[in-house]
Write a protein that holds these residues in place. Structure first.
Motif, PDB file in Angstrom:
ATOM      1  N   MET A  37       0.844  -1.190   0.000  1.00 15.28           N
ATOM      2  CA  MET A  37       0.000   0.000   0.000  1.00 15.28           C
ATOM      3  C   MET A  37       0.884   1.247   0.000  1.00 15.28           C
ATOM      4  O   MET A  37       1.862   1.332   0.752  1.00 15.28           O
ATOM      5  N   LYS A  38       0.559   2.209  -0.868  1.00 17.42           N
ATOM      6  CA  LYS A  38       1.348   3.433  -0.946  1.00 17.42           C
ATOM      7  C   LYS A  38       0.816   4.489   0.026  1.00 17.42           C
ATOM      8  O   LYS A  38      -0.395   4.686   0.139  1.00 17.42           O
ATOM      9  N   ILE A  39       1.737   5.135   0.731  1.00 15.79           N
ATOM     10  CA  ILE A  39       1.390   6.193   1.681  1.00 15.79           C
ATOM     11  C   ILE A  39       2.358   7.349   1.495  1.00 15.79           C
ATOM     12  O   ILE A  39       3.387   7.213   0.813  1.00 15.79           O
TER      13      ILE A  39
ATOM     14  N   GLU B  90       6.455   9.564  -1.154  1.00 18.33           N
ATOM     15  CA  GLU B  90       5.631   8.362  -1.192  1.00 18.33           C
ATOM     16  C   GLU B  90       6.487   7.125  -0.910  1.00 18.33           C
ATOM     17  O   GLU B  90       7.575   6.977  -1.467  1.00 18.33           O
TER      18      GLU B  90
ATOM     19  N   GLU C 217       6.092   2.671   0.599  1.00 14.00           N
ATOM     20  CA  GLU C 217       5.213   1.511   0.723  1.00 14.00           C
ATOM     21  C   GLU C 217       5.097   1.081   2.181  1.00 14.00           C
ATOM     22  O   GLU C 217       6.085   1.098   2.919  1.00 14.00           O
TER      23      GLU C 217
ATOM     24  N   GLU D  22       3.466  -2.230   4.484  1.00 11.25           N
ATOM     25  CA  GLU D  22       2.903  -3.570   4.386  1.00 11.25           C
ATOM     26  C   GLU D  22       1.604  -3.690   5.172  1.00 11.25           C
ATOM     27  O   GLU D  22       1.320  -2.897   6.074  1.00 11.25           O
ATOM     28  N   GLU D  23       0.833  -4.719   4.843  1.00 13.35           N
ATOM     29  CA  GLU D  23      -0.425  -4.980   5.525  1.00 13.35           C
ATOM     30  C   GLU D  23      -0.156  -5.385   6.979  1.00 13.35           C
ATOM     31  O   GLU D  23       0.891  -5.966   7.290  1.00 13.35           O
TER      32      GLU D  23
ATOM     33  N   LYS E  79      -5.261   4.993   9.928  1.00 17.42           N
ATOM     34  CA  LYS E  79      -5.189   6.235   9.164  1.00 17.42           C
ATOM     35  C   LYS E  79      -4.848   7.350  10.143  1.00 17.42           C
ATOM     36  O   LYS E  79      -5.613   7.636  11.067  1.00 17.42           O
TER      37      LYS E  79
ATOM     38  N   ARG F 259      -7.987  -1.243   9.408  1.00 23.03           N
ATOM     39  CA  ARG F 259      -7.895  -2.679   9.202  1.00 23.03           C
ATOM     40  C   ARG F 259      -7.331  -3.313  10.465  1.00 23.03           C
ATOM     41  O   ARG F 259      -6.481  -2.714  11.136  1.00 23.03           O
TER      42      ARG F 259
ATOM     43  N   TYR G 173      -0.484   6.844   6.977  1.00 20.80           N
ATOM     44  CA  TYR G 173      -0.928   5.583   7.582  1.00 20.80           C
ATOM     45  C   TYR G 173       0.202   4.998   8.409  1.00 20.80           C
ATOM     46  O   TYR G 173       1.382   5.248   8.144  1.00 20.80           O
TER      47      TYR G 173
END
Length: 363
Positions: free
Chosen positions: A1-3, A19, A21, A23-24, A33, A68, A141
């Protein structure tokens, strides 16, 4: 996911928003967020190279909304408002006896750059970026372990709450959890930044007779009086130890030192009465003492206090309740900045213009 995140790439360089990355979240983690993040002295020290390894995403006073949750997370859900605090293992002897702030893995988990499972969650162009305090809240995030997370009420402005995770927790907790002064006793608080002024509010809440604040900025001393200080002393214009002893007829029962400046630490010790106790909170260097004369013969106690000896999930909701009741107006310390102005926020904190900068990151 990009943040988007404020990257600390090298020692003593300004932060750069780029920007990257993320990870989940894994089984015992959540994705947050970020709404806002306070700026703390520890962030500034880390930019100087006294913290987590570079490159890194700093920030450790984050507040936000859960987007999440991992498969093992049962007490938190999507949409919860949360405050992020320090990281701890919750399984060592210190954690299991309620001293999470002194977790045996504190340095590793907060400054080592990795999360609980010893892996990285932040990357850019194939390079790992260090996580700070298990959160790295200078980003849109964050992924954090459940131990970092404090669920908070929806009826308080979430932008205000991030500083509760470190600075405000440290100041208030040092009074309420570590020193535990008796009503009617006296305290001297050295440094009127966010930590010191939070200590003032806690001391006022507990009903101390003399709450003496020492600083060099007149605007901060005025605010200290507004928040409950009975005396505000400018150390540039008087002999602090003599004045404190004069006010208290021989010295204070308790003291908190938040600056880390060696001469101020020594003043704090010298201003104690017989059997007095001082908590050292500021990150400082060497201090020269005559142990017999300064400590032994007067039965004084010196203690180091980290994170106000607080368990965040207990202490932070308590402070929020006091705030809602009008008894702990920590919002008076805060000035908001746009995320793009994060370096200016650091500069304003350094010069004393702003007591507690908070950068607004999301909504």
């Amino acid at each position: 996911m990009k943040i988007k995140a404020a990257l600390a790439k090298e020692k003593n360089y300004p932060l750069v928003i780029e920007e990257i990355e993320i990870e989940e979240p894994k089984e015992d983690e959540v994705l947050i967020k970020i709404v806002a993040s306070g700026i703390c002295h520890t962030d500034a020290e880390s930019i100087k190279g006294n913290g987590t390894p570079f490159p890194a995403v700093l920030g450790h006073e984050g507040s936000g909304i859960i987007e999440r949750v991992g498969s093992n997370v049962t007490h938190l859900k999507v949409g919860d408002h949360i405050v992020l605090s320090y990281s701890y293992c919750n399984s060592c002897s210190q954690c299991l006896t309620g001293h999470h702030n002194l977790c045996i893995r504190t340095v590793e988990l907060n400054f080592g750059g990795k999360l609980q499972d010893q892996t990285y969650r932040l990357h850019k162009d194939g390079q790992n970026y260090s996580t700070f305090f298990g959160q790295s809240s200078f980003a849109t995030y964050a992924v954090a372990n459940i131990n970092n997370i404090v669920k908070v009420d929806h009826d308080v402005d979430l932008r205000l709450l991030g500083p509760l995770g470190c600075g405000i927790q440290t100041g208030s907790g040092t009074v309420m959890n570590s020193l535990k002064p008796e009503p009617g006793s006296s305290i001297a608080i050295y440094g009127a930044g966010a930590v010191g002024l939070s200590a003032v509010m806690a001391a006022n809440l507990l009903g101390l007779k003399n709450i003496i604040v020492i600083d060099i900025h007149e605007n901060r001393l005025e605010l200290a009086k507004e928040l409950g200080a009975t005396h505000a002393l400018n150390s540039q214009s008087l002999n602090v130890v003599e004045e404190v002893k004069k006010i208290t007829d021989g010295g204070v029962h308790y003291a908190i030192e938040t600056t880390g400046v060696p001469v101020v630490i020594k003043n704090g010790i010298d201003s104690l009465r017989v059997a007095g106790k001082i908590s050292i909170v500021g990150m400082g260097g060497d201090v020269t003492l005559n142990f017999t004369n300064d400590i032994l013969m007067e039965g004084k106690t010196i203690v180091g206090t980290i994170q106000g000896d607080s368990t965040p999930q207990v202490h932070i909701p308590k402070i929020i309740e006091y705030y809602k009741e009008g008894k702990f107006p920590f919002d008076k310390l805060v000035k908001f900045y746009n995320f793009n102005d994060i370096n200016q926020a650091f500069e304003d904190s350094k010069t004393g213009i702003t007591i507690k900068p908070v950068v607004i990151i999301g909504s």
